[in-house]
Design an enzyme around this catalytic site. Structure first.
Site, PDB file in Angstrom:
ATOM      1  N   CYS A  46      -1.398  -0.441  -2.868  1.00 23.85           N
ATOM      2  CA  CYS A  46      -1.711  -1.566  -3.680  1.00 23.85           C
ATOM      3  C   CYS A  46      -0.467  -2.209  -3.946  1.00 23.85           C
ATOM      4  O   CYS A  46       0.405  -1.801  -4.619  1.00 23.85           O
ATOM      5  CB  CYS A  46      -2.337  -1.076  -4.875  1.00 23.85           C
ATOM      6  SG  CYS A  46      -2.906  -2.404  -6.019  1.00 23.85           S
TER       7      CYS A  46
ATOM      8  N   THR B 230      -4.540  -5.436   1.225  1.00 25.49           N
ATOM      9  CA  THR B 230      -3.927  -6.772   1.113  1.00 25.49           C
ATOM     10  C   THR B 230      -2.399  -6.804   1.546  1.00 25.49           C
ATOM     11  O   THR B 230      -2.110  -5.706   1.761  1.00 25.49           O
ATOM     12  CB  THR B 230      -4.038  -7.646  -0.388  1.00 25.49           C
ATOM     13  OG1 THR B 230      -3.486  -6.462  -0.933  1.00 25.49           O
ATOM     14  CG2 THR B 230      -5.488  -7.962  -0.592  1.00 25.49           C
TER      15      THR B 230
ATOM     16  N   LYS C 134     -14.380  -0.392  -7.242  1.00 27.09           N
ATOM     17  CA  LYS C 134     -13.078  -0.724  -7.527  1.00 27.09           C
ATOM     18  C   LYS C 134     -12.435   0.643  -7.763  1.00 27.09           C
ATOM     19  O   LYS C 134     -12.534   1.664  -8.295  1.00 27.09           O
ATOM     20  CB  LYS C 134     -13.107  -1.429  -8.696  1.00 27.09           C
ATOM     21  CG  LYS C 134     -11.390  -2.153  -8.865  1.00 27.09           C
ATOM     22  CD  LYS C 134     -11.439  -3.321  -9.764  1.00 27.09           C
ATOM     23  CE  LYS C 134      -9.901  -3.586 -10.105  1.00 27.09           C
ATOM     24  NZ  LYS C 134      -9.155  -4.000  -8.729  1.00 27.09           N
TER      25      LYS C 134
ATOM     26  N   GLY D 299      -8.274 -12.421   2.734  1.00 24.33           N
ATOM     27  CA  GLY D 299      -9.086 -13.473   3.197  1.00 24.33           C
ATOM     28  C   GLY D 299      -8.783 -13.836   4.516  1.00 24.33           C
ATOM     29  O   GLY D 299      -8.113 -12.898   5.212  1.00 24.33           O
TER      30      GLY D 299
HETATM   31  C1  LIG Z   1      -9.558  -9.417  -6.344  1.00 25.72           C
HETATM   32  C2  LIG Z   1      -9.311  -8.153  -5.522  1.00 25.72           C
HETATM   33  C3  LIG Z   1      -9.363  -6.982  -6.051  1.00 25.72           C
HETATM   34  C4  LIG Z   1      -9.040  -5.770  -4.935  1.00 25.72           C
HETATM   35  N1  LIG Z   1      -9.002  -4.880  -5.731  1.00 25.72           N
HETATM   36  C5  LIG Z   1      -8.708  -3.461  -4.952  1.00 25.72           C
HETATM   37  C6  LIG Z   1      -9.136  -2.271  -5.436  1.00 25.72           C
HETATM   38  O1  LIG Z   1      -9.295  -2.051  -6.687  1.00 25.72           O
HETATM   39  N2  LIG Z   1      -8.835  -1.315  -4.507  1.00 25.72           N
HETATM   40  C7  LIG Z   1      -8.526  -1.590  -3.225  1.00 25.72           C
HETATM   41  O2  LIG Z   1      -8.417  -0.282  -2.287  1.00 25.72           O
HETATM   42  N3  LIG Z   1      -8.452  -2.488  -2.379  1.00 25.72           N
HETATM   43  C8  LIG Z   1      -8.734  -4.007  -3.293  1.00 25.72           C
HETATM   44  N4  LIG Z   1      -8.663  -4.977  -2.977  1.00 25.72           N
HETATM   45  C9  LIG Z   1      -8.350  -5.205  -1.438  1.00 25.72           C
HETATM   46  C10 LIG Z   1      -9.592  -5.272  -0.661  1.00 25.72           C
HETATM   47  O3  LIG Z   1     -10.365  -4.211  -0.750  1.00 25.72           O
HETATM   48  C11 LIG Z   1      -9.513  -5.537   1.072  1.00 25.72           C
HETATM   49  O4  LIG Z   1      -8.796  -4.325   1.119  1.00 25.72           O
HETATM   50  C12 LIG Z   1      -8.667  -7.002   1.147  1.00 25.72           C
HETATM   51  O5  LIG Z   1      -8.968  -8.081   0.230  1.00 25.72           O
HETATM   52  C13 LIG Z   1      -8.857  -7.592   2.451  1.00 25.72           C
HETATM   53  O6  LIG Z   1     -10.403  -7.738   2.706  1.00 25.72           O
HETATM   54  P1  LIG Z   1     -10.925  -9.179   2.576  1.00 25.72           P
HETATM   55  O7  LIG Z   1      -9.906 -10.145   3.339  1.00 25.72           O
HETATM   56  O8  LIG Z   1     -12.109  -9.116   3.187  1.00 25.72           O
HETATM   57  O9  LIG Z   1     -10.904  -9.480   1.156  1.00 25.72           O
HETATM   58  C14 LIG Z   1      -8.924  -6.175  -3.685  1.00 25.72           C
HETATM   59  C15 LIG Z   1      -8.960  -7.426  -3.199  1.00 25.72           C
HETATM   60  C16 LIG Z   1      -9.311  -8.531  -3.870  1.00 25.72           C
HETATM   61  C17 LIG Z   1      -9.279  -9.773  -3.448  1.00 25.72           C
END
Ligand SMILES: Cc1cc2nc3c(=O)[nH]c(=O)nc-3n(C[C@H](O)[C@H](O)[C@H](O)COP(=O)(O)O)c2cc1C
Length: 282
Positions: free
Chosen positions: A112, A168, A27, A192
């Site tokens: 972020c 995201t 993270k 997602g």
């Molecule tokens: C609960 C949660 C916490 C996240 N924390 C971080 C983080 O600390 N640093 C980061 O670069 N991305 C963070 N992300 C983004 C994810 O690394 C990723 O870029 C994003 O969720 C898209 O991928 P996915 O659709 O497979 O989840 C977080 C996503 C979620 C859902």
């Protein structure tokens, strides 16, 4: 290579899930400890998940003292995700992490949506980090940036070794009972399934302007999803939100991807990377 998306897996509490990955990404860690945002921090939607965790983390000093030695003891290939609020903050963390041989690479979280403070430009941050470490630097870019290809070019020129695409995108959920936002800070980062077409576009556009390796992520649930990101130009794939519902996803997706590669006449992911850029067959 299949990785986890940063923030979506804790290797210390789920070491068997992390062991199914080729490489574990932490993270995001910031210079100072952050408690994160008040609850409610997570909301489900029909097309994915909203989160406003607010970069909760122990801060770099505690991370280096406690978490990193524990992670290193797991024997995984390890990337550390670095965040901050100025180029100097990012660079200071990179300099500290440079001393750890167990850390293979650094992912710079340049995006972020829950962090209110303004960040300096992505390229300036990468340039400062480049001067602070010899480790490979992966620049993680935001899909909120309409000219993501321009950012890709800029971070490459500043010394990035790879791109992580994508983080995201801002979203909002309204509570059906109260008619108020579900999340305490109203908006959060949407992840997602809804993110997959946006991730595909980002990877496709960045591949057009850069030959850097790309970790593609956003809504990956199946081997076919992973294959499509490779086709758009990714060289690696990360799994995020899916892990919350299906901790066995990495192994399943790896097996499904192999089937999908063979079905398309390939033996390795490298052969499939970028095939969507080939001219259409007549
Ligand atoms: C609960 C949660 C916490 C996240 N924390 C971080 C983080 O600390 N640093 C980061 O670069 N991305 C963070 N992300 C983004 C994810 O690394 C990723 O870029 C994003 O969720 C898209 O991928 P996915 O659709 O497979 O989840 C977080 C996503 C979620 C859902």
């Amino acid at each position: 290579m299949i990785l986890n998306a940063s923030g979506c897996l804790d290797a210390l509490t789920a070491p068997n899930v992390a062991a199914a990955l080729d490489c574990f990404v932490t993270k995001t860690v910031t210079p100072l400890p952050r408690g994160g945002n008040p609850p409610t921090r997570i909301a489900e939607t029909p097309v994915g998940m909203l989160n406003s965790i607010g970069l909760a983390n122990p801060g770099i000093d505690e991370f280096l003292r406690v978490n990193l030695p524990e992670l290193a003891a797991l024997g995984l290939r390890l990337w550390v995700s670095v965040g901050g609020f100025s180029a100097e903050e990012y660079a200071a963390s990179c300099a500290l992490l440079d001393a750890w041989p167990e850390v293979e690479a650094l992912e710079l979280n340049l995006s972020c949506p829950n962090v209110e403070e303004a960040a300096e430009s992505a390229a300036a941050i990468v340039a400062a980090c480049r001067a602070a470490t010899t480790k490979p630097l992966w620049a993680k870019l935001s899909p909120a940036n309409w000219d993501i290809a321009g950012s890709a070019r800029a971070v490459e020129a500043a010394g990035a070794d790879g791109l992580s695409l994508i983080n995201t995108i801002r979203g909002l959920a309204i509570d059906a009972r109260t008619n108020r936002p579900v999340l305490s800070l109203a908006t959060g980062g949407l992840s997602g399934p809804a993110l997959k077409p946006i991730a595909l576009a980002a990877v496709f556009q960045c591949r057009r302007v850069s030959q850097l390796p790309i970790v593609g992520m956003g809504g990956v649930r199946t081997g076919r999803d992973a294959f499509e990101l490779l086709a758009a130009g990714a060289t690696h794939v990360a799994v995020g939100t899916t892990l919350f519902a299906d901790p066995g996803a990495p192994g399943r997706i790896r097996a499904e991807l192999q089937v999908e590669l063979e079905r398309n006449g390939f033996t390795t992911s490298a052969e499939a990377s970028g095939i969507a850029h080939a001219p259409a067959r007549a």
